[in-house]
Design an enzyme around this catalytic site. Structure first.
Site, mmCIF file in Angstrom:
data_model
loop_
_atom_site.group_PDB
_atom_site.id
_atom_site.type_symbol
_atom_site.label_atom_id
_atom_site.label_comp_id
_atom_site.label_asym_id
_atom_site.label_seq_id
_atom_site.Cartn_x
_atom_site.Cartn_y
_atom_site.Cartn_z
ATOM 1 N N SER A 1 0.849 -1.186 0.000
ATOM 2 C CA SER A 1 0.000 0.000 0.000
ATOM 3 C C SER A 1 0.892 1.247 0.000
ATOM 4 O O SER A 1 2.101 1.149 0.207
ATOM 5 C CB SER A 1 -0.870 -0.022 1.256
ATOM 6 O OG SER A 1 -1.736 1.079 1.299
ATOM 7 N N LYS A 2 0.333 2.382 -0.257
ATOM 8 C CA LYS A 2 1.099 3.631 -0.138
ATOM 9 C C LYS A 2 0.113 4.785 -0.060
ATOM 10 O O LYS A 2 -0.997 4.701 -0.594
ATOM 11 C CB LYS A 2 2.013 3.824 -1.356
ATOM 12 C CG LYS A 2 3.159 4.773 -1.098
ATOM 13 C CD LYS A 2 4.296 4.086 -0.367
ATOM 14 C CE LYS A 2 5.466 4.998 -0.111
ATOM 15 N NZ LYS A 2 6.661 4.226 0.309
#
Ligand code: NAD
Length: 480
Positions: free
Chosen positions: A110-111
Site C-alpha cells: 500500500s502507499k
C-alpha cells in the site's frame, strides 16, 4: 510530475514499474489471469478535505492506494510532497507489494500521499492537516492495525506518525492494539529502537552483503571491500543521511558527493556528512557550505566518477536524458524508483550493476514489521530474556576465570571479552540483528536467481522473480 528530468518518450513512474514487472513476469509460468491480478492496483482512494487555516479554508488532496491484499494488513508509507499524485502513489504501492514479499514481511502493498509542501506550514498547522487526513483514512479502515498500516516516507517522520497514531486512538478508544495502526512512531509513543535509522542501515547491510561476494563485486568492475570506495549520495534526508553516515563512519567509504535540492557539494577528500547535515538543518540547503566545491546544478553530479552511486531522494532522477553519462559501476537504489525503465535498460547494457529499490530500501519496512509485532505483543524486545542471558553468560565467565586461575599465565581472556560477552542484547541490538539477517537472506534469494538462471542478467529482474513467485503462491493458497 513523476519523472522530473524525463524526456518526451520517458514512461511515467507507474509505467516504469509495470514495464519492469512485465519483463520479469514473462519469465514465469503463472496460471492464466494471475499475472494481471498481481499487476493491477486493487484500489486507490482519493480524498479532498478542507482545513481552516490562516483565516480561510484550504483544500488538500490525498491518496491511499492498496495494491495487493494477498496478505493483510497492507503496508506502506505516507508521503508529503507537492509531487504526489495517483500515478505515483500506485507505483509506490506496487513496489511495496514486491518489497514485502522479497524480505518476507507478512504484508500486502500500500502507499499514501498528501499533496502538500510541508515546509510551507507551521507545526501546529501541519498537525491539524495530518490529523484530518488520518481521520479521513481511518474512518474507511485505510489506517487500521489489521487492515492497513502506514509508515513514514518522504516529507514525513516520527512526528507525523505520532499524530496519526493518536488520531486513530481517539477514534478507536477501546482498541487495545491501536498503537499498531502505524509504524515509525517515536519510542515514547510505542515506536521501536532503530526505526529512524532503519532504511539507511538496511542500505548499509545490503552493501556489506554485496561486498561479501567477490564475484558480484567483480561483476561491478571493482575489487576489495567497501573501505575506501568513493560514494555519491543524492538526498541527505532520512535515508540518505543514515546510509552516508554509516558507510563513512563504519565501513570506511569516502563520501565524495552529496546532492540536495539546491545543488551539490563535491569533495574528493571526503565530505564530513555530520557537518553538512547540520549545515542543511541550519541553512535549509547545501549552498554556502564552507568545505568542498558547490555545484549549482546538482543533478550533473549523478554523472561524476565514483564507485557507488546512491540515489536516496526521489524517483526518475536517472532517466533517458542522463543514463548514458552515469559512470558509477554500482548503483544502489535507496530511493524508490530513481531509475526509469528506459534508463534501466541503458545501464544494464553498459554493465552497470543495480541493487534494486525493492531490496535496497527494504530496511524501513523490515523494522516497521518489528515495531508492529512489538505493538501487538505489548512488550519491548529483549525485556524477558536480557538479564537471564547475562546471568547465564556470567556462569560461563565465572567458570572460565576459575579454570584460568589453575592455568596461571598460560591462559587469560582477551581484553574486553568479559565486558562484551556479559552484556545481554537490548532492543536496538536485536532490531539490527533482525534487520541484518533479513537483508542477507533476501540478497541471497535474489542472487541465487541472478547467478543460476541463464535468462536473467540483472538483480532487479531476479528480485521481481522471487517476489512475484511468492505473491503468486500466496494468491494460489487463498483459493482465488
Ligand atoms: P526525506 O524527506 O527524509 O529526504 C529526502 C531528501 O531528498 C531531502 O533531504 C530533500 O531535500 C532531498 N531532495 C528532494 N528533492 C531533491 C532533488 N531534486 N535533488 C536532490 N535532493 C532532493 O525522505 P526519505 O524518507 O529519506 O525518503 C527518500 C526516498 O527513500 C524516497 O524515495 C522514499 O520513498 C524512499 N524510502 C524511504 C523510507 C523511509 O523509511 N523513510 C523507506 C523506504 C524508501
Amino acid at each position: 510530475m513523476s519523472s522530473p528530468n524525463a524526456a518526451g518518450n520517458e514512461p511515467s513512474f507507474r509505467e516504469s514499474v509495470d514495464i519492469m514487472f512485465n519483463r520479469a513476469v514473462a519469465l514465469i509460468d503463472l496460471p492464466p489471469g494471475l499475472e494481471e491480478k498481481i499487476r493491477v492496483c486493487n484500489a486507490t482512494y482519493t480524498v479532498r478535505f478542507g482545513v481552516r487555516l490562516r483565516g480561510k479554508i484550504e483544500t488538500f488532496t490525498g491518496y491511499r492506494s492498496v495494491h495487493s491484499e494477498h496478505m493483510e494488513p497492507v503496508k506502506g508509507g505516507i508521503r508529503f510532497s507537492m509531487g504526489v499524485n495517483q500515478n505515483e502513489v500506485e507505483a509506490l504501492a506496487a513496489l511495496m507489494t514486491y518489497k514485502c514479499a522479497l524480505v518476507e514481511t507478512p504484508f500486502g502493498g500500500s502507499k499514501g500521499g498528501l499533496c502538500i509542501d510541508p515546509r510551507a506550514w507551521e507545526e501546529d498547522e501541519l498537525e491539524r492537516i495530518t490529523r484530518r487526513f488520518a481521520y479521513e483514512l481511518a474512518k474507511r479502515d485505510l489506517i487500521h492495525p489489521s487492515q492497513n498500516v502506514p509508515a513514514p516516507d518522504m516529507g514525513t517522520g516520527e512526528r507525523e506518525m505520532e499524530w496519526i497514531a493518536d488520531q486513530y486512538r481517539r477514534m478507536n478508544t477501546t482498541d487495545i492494539n491501536a498503537a499498531a495502526c502505524v509504524t515509525g512512531k517515536p519510542l515514547h509513543a510505542g515506536g521501536i529502537a532503530g526505526r529512524v535509522e532503519a532504511t539507511g542501515r538496511g542500505v548499509q547491510y545490503a552493501m556489506r552483503e554485496f561486498f561479501r561476494e567477490p564475484a558480484d563485486v567483480q561483476a561491478a568492475g571493482m575489487s576489495g571491500s567497501l573501505d575506501g570506495k568513493h560514494v555519491i549520495v543524492q538526498g541527505l534526508g532520512n535515508v540518505g543521511y543514515h546510509a552516508a553516515k554509516f558507510l563513512k563512519d563504519e565501513d570506511g567509504c569516502l563520501i565524495t558527493g552529496i546532492i540536495e535540492r539546491d545543488g551539490a557539494i563535491v569533495d574528493e577528500t571526503g565530505i564530513d556528512v555530520e557537518a553538512l547535515h547540520h549545515w542543511i538543518g541550519q541553512h535549509g540547503g547545501v549552498k554556502g557550505y564552507p568545505h568542498g566545491t558547490y555545484v549549482e546544478d546538482g543533478a550533473v553530479v549523478l554523472e561524476e566518477d565514483c564507485d557507488i552511486l546512491i540515489p536516496a531522494a526521489l524517483e526518475g532522477v536517472i532517466n533517458l536524458s542522463n543514463a548514458e553519462n552515469v559512470k558509477a559501476p554500482l548503483i544502489v537504489e535507496a530511493a524508490n524508483g530513481p531509475i526509469t525503465a528506459g534508463a534501466d535498460e541503458i545501464l544494464n547494457r553498459k554493465g552497470t550493476v543495480i541493487i534494486p529499490d525493492m531490496y535496497a530500501n527494504a530496511g524501513g519496512v523490515t523494522v516497521s514489521y518489528f515495531e508492529w509485532v512489538k505493538n501487538l505483543s505489548h512488550i519491548r524486545f529483549g525485556r524477558m530474556q536480557r538479564r537471564q542471558e547475562e546471568a547465564r553468560h556470567e556462569l560461563i565467565v565465572g567458570e572460565l576465570e576459575r579454570l584460568s586461575q589453575h592455568l596461571g599465565d598460560q591462559w587469560s581472556m582477551t581484553p574486553n571479552f568479559k565486558q562484551k560477552y556479559l552484556r545481554g542484547a537490548d532492543e536496538l541490538e536485536l532490531v539490527r540483528s533482525g534487520l541484518d539477517d533479513t537483508m542477507r537472506t533476501a540478497f541471497q534469494s535474489m542472487r541465487d536467481v541472478w547467478h543460476n538462471r541463464a535468462d536473467v542478467s540483472d538483480l532487479r529482474t531476479s528480485a521481481y522473480l522471487v517476489s512475484i513467485n511468492r505473491v503468486a503462491e500466496s494468491y494460489k493458497a487463498k483459493g482465488l
